[in-house]
Design a protein around this motif. Structure first.
Motif, PDB file in Angstrom:
ATOM      1  N   LEU A  18      35.192  39.691  43.962  1.00  0.00           N
ATOM      2  CA  LEU A  18      34.411  40.309  42.890  1.00  0.00           C
ATOM      3  C   LEU A  18      33.669  39.257  42.065  1.00  0.00           C
ATOM      4  O   LEU A  18      32.486  39.437  41.728  1.00  0.00           O
ATOM      5  CB  LEU A  18      35.332  41.137  41.985  1.00  0.00           C
ATOM      6  CG  LEU A  18      35.987  42.371  42.620  1.00  0.00           C
ATOM      7  CD1 LEU A  18      36.932  43.045  41.640  1.00  0.00           C
ATOM      8  CD2 LEU A  18      34.927  43.355  43.099  1.00  0.00           C
ATOM      9  N   LEU A 251      30.190  50.028  34.232  1.00  0.00           N
ATOM     10  CA  LEU A 251      30.839  49.722  35.505  1.00  0.00           C
ATOM     11  C   LEU A 251      30.719  48.241  35.838  1.00  0.00           C
ATOM     12  O   LEU A 251      31.652  47.653  36.391  1.00  0.00           O
ATOM     13  CB  LEU A 251      30.205  50.578  36.610  1.00  0.00           C
ATOM     14  CG  LEU A 251      30.870  50.528  37.984  1.00  0.00           C
ATOM     15  CD1 LEU A 251      32.310  51.021  37.890  1.00  0.00           C
ATOM     16  CD2 LEU A 251      30.074  51.363  38.990  1.00  0.00           C
ATOM     17  N   ALA A 252      29.585  47.626  35.510  1.00  0.00           N
ATOM     18  CA  ALA A 252      29.411  46.189  35.773  1.00  0.00           C
ATOM     19  C   ALA A 252      30.401  45.361  34.955  1.00  0.00           C
ATOM     20  O   ALA A 252      30.999  44.398  35.473  1.00  0.00           O
ATOM     21  CB  ALA A 252      27.980  45.778  35.447  1.00  0.00           C
ATOM     22  N   VAL A 255      33.944  45.847  36.587  1.00  0.00           N
ATOM     23  CA  VAL A 255      34.129  45.136  37.858  1.00  0.00           C
ATOM     24  C   VAL A 255      34.276  43.638  37.623  1.00  0.00           C
ATOM     25  O   VAL A 255      35.145  42.982  38.216  1.00  0.00           O
ATOM     26  CB  VAL A 255      32.954  45.435  38.809  1.00  0.00           C
ATOM     27  CG1 VAL A 255      32.988  44.509  40.020  1.00  0.00           C
ATOM     28  CG2 VAL A 255      32.986  46.887  39.264  1.00  0.00           C
ATOM     29  N   THR A 256      33.436  43.069  36.749  1.00  0.00           N
ATOM     30  CA  THR A 256      33.500  41.626  36.502  1.00  0.00           C
ATOM     31  C   THR A 256      34.809  41.231  35.828  1.00  0.00           C
ATOM     32  O   THR A 256      35.467  40.271  36.245  1.00  0.00           O
ATOM     33  CB  THR A 256      32.315  41.200  35.625  1.00  0.00           C
ATOM     34  OG1 THR A 256      31.092  41.638  36.219  1.00  0.00           O
ATOM     35  CG2 THR A 256      32.274  39.682  35.482  1.00  0.00           C
ATOM     36  N   LEU A 258      37.569  42.899  35.868  1.00  0.00           N
ATOM     37  CA  LEU A 258      38.649  43.144  36.827  1.00  0.00           C
ATOM     38  C   LEU A 258      38.806  41.968  37.783  1.00  0.00           C
ATOM     39  O   LEU A 258      39.929  41.566  38.108  1.00  0.00           O
ATOM     40  CB  LEU A 258      38.370  44.431  37.607  1.00  0.00           C
ATOM     41  CG  LEU A 258      39.396  44.796  38.690  1.00  0.00           C
ATOM     42  CD1 LEU A 258      40.757  45.081  38.060  1.00  0.00           C
ATOM     43  CD2 LEU A 258      38.909  45.992  39.508  1.00  0.00           C
ATOM     44  N   GLY A 259      37.681  41.399  38.235  1.00  0.00           N
ATOM     45  CA  GLY A 259      37.749  40.249  39.124  1.00  0.00           C
ATOM     46  C   GLY A 259      38.463  39.072  38.484  1.00  0.00           C
ATOM     47  O   GLY A 259      39.320  38.431  39.109  1.00  0.00           O
TER      48      GLY A 259
END
Length: 308
Positions: A18, A251-252, A255-256, A258-259
């Motif tokens: 990610l 969402l961006a 995701v970031t 979360l990575g």
């Protein structure tokens, strides 16, 4: 070595993937973005729905949402990574000095940290951003000022136990200077903790930057995901049911962050055997709850009881 172990870790692989994806998008933004969000001539129809040349539609000013989303990765990564590294290094320097030197250095560092702990973070952050400006480099400085105290206290507690170790005492007995001991013996010993903290701090800063931008205290000339959410709220995105203004930047960010969180948790398991054993025990307990038959012992081959 650490990277190889991280790649073998399932959670670490997902987190690194990610992070790599978002990084590649940020680096290749000029080539990937269909429009330049910083060029006013590229503004088109306002509030256009997704479709055609605008895959994610346009905002209230006619800017292409997809292009802003791609360019927004740059600010989030720059602010997050820069602040995570600077906060970790600053906190490490303060914590090592306080823990190893003691005395006046320890008193000054810890009392300053105590003051920062009792001051409400968000109001102070807003006040500093209002007074010193909201350019992204000022945001990095503000986050660094408010974030190093926690790292310093954590590292100090580790140094207090490390300074009594035999190899440290041997170096001092041999005539090594305090700077040499701190840089060659103390710092390598706490470096795994610093790596984990730096990764997790980067994730926290990204969320904080998005929140600050959402409140209207972000960089006014930069495109960021938090600013996209702020513009969606200011222009009544929910009222117009313009989901393409809200969901893509949210969402961006998810995701970031979360990575980085997955990578941090994987590094924590790699560097800390106790955490690894505890999480293995938790996973085993969950498996046993789902399938209690795993506790059943297999009967010996041939069955039957053994006669006395």
């Amino acid at each position: 070595m650490t990277l190889r172990r991280l790649l073998r870790h399932p959670t670490g692989r997902v987190g690194l993937l990610l992070i790599l994806l978002v990084t590649l998008v940020a680096l290749a933004a000029p080539a990937l973005a269909p429009f330049d969000p910083y060029n006013l001539d590229h503004r088109t129809v306002r509030r256009a729905r997704p479709g055609g040349v605008h895959w994610l539609g346009t905002d209230a000013f006619g800017n292409d949402i997809l292009s802003k989303l791609i360019y927004g990765a740059r600010i989030s990564l720059v602010v997050g990574l820069s602040t995570g590294i600077i906060v970790t290094l600053t906190g490490a320097a303060m914590g090592i000095a306080a823990g190893y030197l003691g005395g006046l250095a320890d008193t000054l560092v810890m009392r300053t940290a105590d003051i920062l702990f009792v001051i409400p973070g968000l109001p102070l952050m807003i006040m500093l951003a209002t007074y010193f400006g909201t350019r992204f480099y000022m945001i990095i400085i503000i986050f660094t000022i408010l974030g190093w105290a926690g790292v310093a206290r954590m590292i100090r507690s580790q140094v207090l136990s490390l300074k009594s170790q035999n190899y440290v005492v041997a170096a001092e007995t041999a005539g090594a200077t305090s700077l040499y001991v701190m840089s060659r013996h103390i710092l390598p010993a706490v470096s795994p903790l610093l790596i984990v903290n730096g990764v997790l701090a980067s994730a926290g800063v990204m969320v904080a930057e998005a929140g600050l931008s959402f409140l209207g205290f972000g960089d006014p000339v930069a495109v960021s995901w938090g600013k996209m959410l702020q513009e969606a709220q200011a222009n009544h995105g929910l009222l117009f049911r313009a989901w393409w203004w809200i969901i893509p930047p949210g969402l961006a960010i998810f995701v970031t962050v979360l990575g980085f969180m997955l990578t941090g948790y994987a590094l924590e398991e790699i560097f800390n055997p106790q955490v690894r054993r505890a999480r293995m025990s938790q996973r085993l307990f969950r498996r046993l709850r789902k399938d209690p038959s795993l506790l059943t012992l297999d009967e010996p081959a041939g069955g039957g009881a053994v006669n006395a």
